[in-house]
Write an enzyme that holds these catalytic residues in place. Structure first.
Site, PDB file in Angstrom:
ATOM      1  N   HIS A   1      40.315   2.169-107.567  1.00  0.00           N
ATOM      2  CA  HIS A   1      40.430   0.871-107.012  1.00  0.00           C
ATOM      3  C   HIS A   1      39.319   0.040-107.970  1.00  0.00           C
ATOM      4  O   HIS A   1      39.603  -1.180-108.050  1.00  0.00           O
ATOM      5  CB  HIS A   1      39.946   0.938-105.646  1.00  0.00           C
ATOM      6  CG  HIS A   1      38.890   1.709-105.519  1.00  0.00           C
ATOM      7  ND1 HIS A   1      38.598   3.163-105.095  1.00  0.00           N
ATOM      8  CD2 HIS A   1      37.372   1.564-105.013  1.00  0.00           C
ATOM      9  CE1 HIS A   1      37.787   3.551-104.839  1.00  0.00           C
ATOM     10  NE2 HIS A   1      36.932   2.727-104.625  1.00  0.00           N
TER      11      HIS A   1
ATOM     12  N   HIS B   1      37.080  -1.139 -78.844  1.00  0.00           N
ATOM     13  CA  HIS B   1      36.701   0.284 -78.176  1.00  0.00           C
ATOM     14  C   HIS B   1      37.793   0.784 -77.444  1.00  0.00           C
ATOM     15  O   HIS B   1      38.729   0.231 -76.939  1.00  0.00           O
ATOM     16  CB  HIS B   1      35.624  -0.291 -76.782  1.00  0.00           C
ATOM     17  CG  HIS B   1      35.247   0.942 -76.248  1.00  0.00           C
ATOM     18  ND1 HIS B   1      34.396   1.867 -76.571  1.00  0.00           N
ATOM     19  CD2 HIS B   1      35.750   1.491 -74.912  1.00  0.00           C
ATOM     20  CE1 HIS B   1      34.061   2.751 -75.752  1.00  0.00           C
ATOM     21  NE2 HIS B   1      34.954   2.523 -74.630  1.00  0.00           N
TER      22      HIS B   1
END
Length: 462
Positions: A320, A443
């Site tokens: 990358h 969550h």
């Protein structure tokens, strides 16, 4: 004449070629082998990731089956299928890359490229040789594995990472020389499948350069996964034992010499830039003693129209990173002014749990004279980790104690590779711990551990 000729089709090369084409430039890409994609696609990132995934699935299934008294086939029976899947994935991605080159009208010229003057590349192939001329030349030929002088690769019993990812049968035992990212990832693949794996590392710890607490914790977890380590140790000799494998003479940290035998030996001590046959000497292009091509901040060599990127130049050998540099060079050639900040480039080790890091370590920050604030949160307190029973690991933040600005994020966790980009974005945006902690993390997710580490640093942990 082309506007841009790119030598090499790895991540740096192919992104450079495609971005240059997007910007309206006429582009050629010269590649020595018949397939596009370079080491990352064919011999590195993608094959290793496929095998890491397959071996982890097998190990998890075998573990759960054993707890229920269910006997499953040994990994050796599944190993050929894993290799077939690897070949299929690589083939699919290679075909997709070929289609992208066609979409962007990039001319692919197969052969070994050598610069013969500042605007000319001579391409050697089985069909003879031809000359390609271009206003700008980008060198992106990557790197090769480094052998030990007394252990040349035969890719049968003395393996490079390439050979280790192409085995046809599962070895009973494997000795890996080198405890860096490549070494521990290969160890993870084969130890999960039942191979007895030993890693020999000359340094006192594995994965040097990583946040030390992260590397130390990873070391303990890998030992718990039945990977044997010999740290502070050097291989000083070897003997081929025929069908019995290879015997290594090892000098341990206390000076005692011992032997260890493996069905195969993997040498993973590093990689060397593929710069020695590009015609650099004849053009007086500066190269370091390690083979790195010297470039300025714009990736220009001593000839302003000849550029070098990726593994050819100094810096961490990451796909990358090469991609960012390839895109940047294409934009520079097109007259733009891109900006790269290497502190925002993450590094990941794909073990289980994964280790991922971006920015400064605590030691780096202190060496720069900064007053440091840190915070940690263990995964055993994370609800998603509990649901998935992936409780090993932690998140650590490193920040400037005065400004509370984030300096580094370090994660040892399942899916750390997916979480670390939060840190890269936060560094790019110069976010403080308060700002990062105030973000609404969904969550239950592993990424909530980042918020908790920030709160721990600020003294507001729940």
């Amino acid at each position: 004449m082309y506007d841009v000729a790119v030598v090499g089709s790895g991540p740096g090369g192919y992104f450079c070629a495609m971005r240059a084409s997007q910007l309206g430039l006429k582009v050629a890409c010269i590649e020595e082998v018949s397939l596009l994609g370079g080491t990352c696609l064919h011999y590195g990132c993608i094959p290793s990731q496929t095998l890491l995934h397959s071996s982890e699935l097998y190990a998890r299934f075998a573990h759960e089956a054993a707890k229920r008294g269910i006997e499953i086939e040994k990994a050796s029976s599944h190993f050929p299928l894993m290799m077939d899947q690897k070949i299929e994935v690589v083939g699919d991605l290679s075909a997709a890359l070929k289609a992208l080159f066609q979409k962007h009208h990039i001319d692919v010229i197969q052969g070994r490229g050598r610069i013969t003057d500042k605007h000319t590349i001579t391409v050697f192939s089985d069909a003879g040789k031809k000359q390609v001329t271009a206003k700008s030349i980008v060198l992106a030929t990557g790197s090769r594995p480094v052998p030990l002088p007394f252990l040349p690769f035969d890719e049968k019993k003395i393996l490079s990472s390439t050979g280790a990812l192409s085995l046809q049968t599962l070895p009973k035992s494997m000795v890996i020389i080198g405890g860096g990212a490549v070494g521990v990832e290969l160890a993870s693949v084969y130890s999960r499948l039942g191979t007895k794996v030993t890693i020999i590392e000359m340094m006192p710890s594995i994965c040097t350069g990583m946040e030390r607490s992260l590397a130390d914790a990873l070391y303990e977890l890998l030992k718990g996964q039945k990977i044997r380590f010999l740290l502070n140790s050097n291989v000083i000799g070897a003997k081929d034992l025929g069908a019995k494998g290879v015997q290594l003479w090892v000098r341990l940290g206390d000076g005692i010499e011992t032997t260890i035998t493996g069905s195969v030996v993997v040498v993973a001590i590093g990689r060397h830039p593929l710069s020695n046959d590009l015609g650099l000497l004849e053009l007086n292009i500066d190269v370091t003693s390690k083979g790195n091509i010297m470039v300025n901040s714009q990736f220009r060599t001593s000839h302003p129209n000849i550029y070098a990127i990726g593994d050819l130049i100094d810096g961490p050998m990451l796909a990358h990173r090469a991609t960012l540099e390839g895109i940047a060079v294409a934009e520079i050639i097109a007259g733009q002014k891109p900006r790269l900040d290497y502190t925002q480039v993450p590094n990941v080790i794909y073990t289980n749990p994964e280790a991922a890091t971006v920015g400064l370590t605590e030691d780096m920050a202190k060496e720069l004279g900064k007053s440091v604030l840190t915070g940690e949160y263990e995964l055993k307190g994370n609800p998603r980790a509990r649901c998935a029973r992936n409780l090993d690991g932690f998140v650590k933040v490193v920040a400037d104690a005065e400004t509370k600005r984030l300096l580094g994020l370090h994660i040892l966790a399942s899916h750390a590779s997916e979480m670390i980009s939060v840190g890269a974005i936060a560094l790019a945006k110069k976010m403080t711990l308060e700002e990062l902690a105030s973000l609404p993390f969904p969550h239950p997710t592993y990424s909530e551990a980042i918020k908790e580490a920030c709160l721990a640093a600020l003294g507001g942990a729940f």
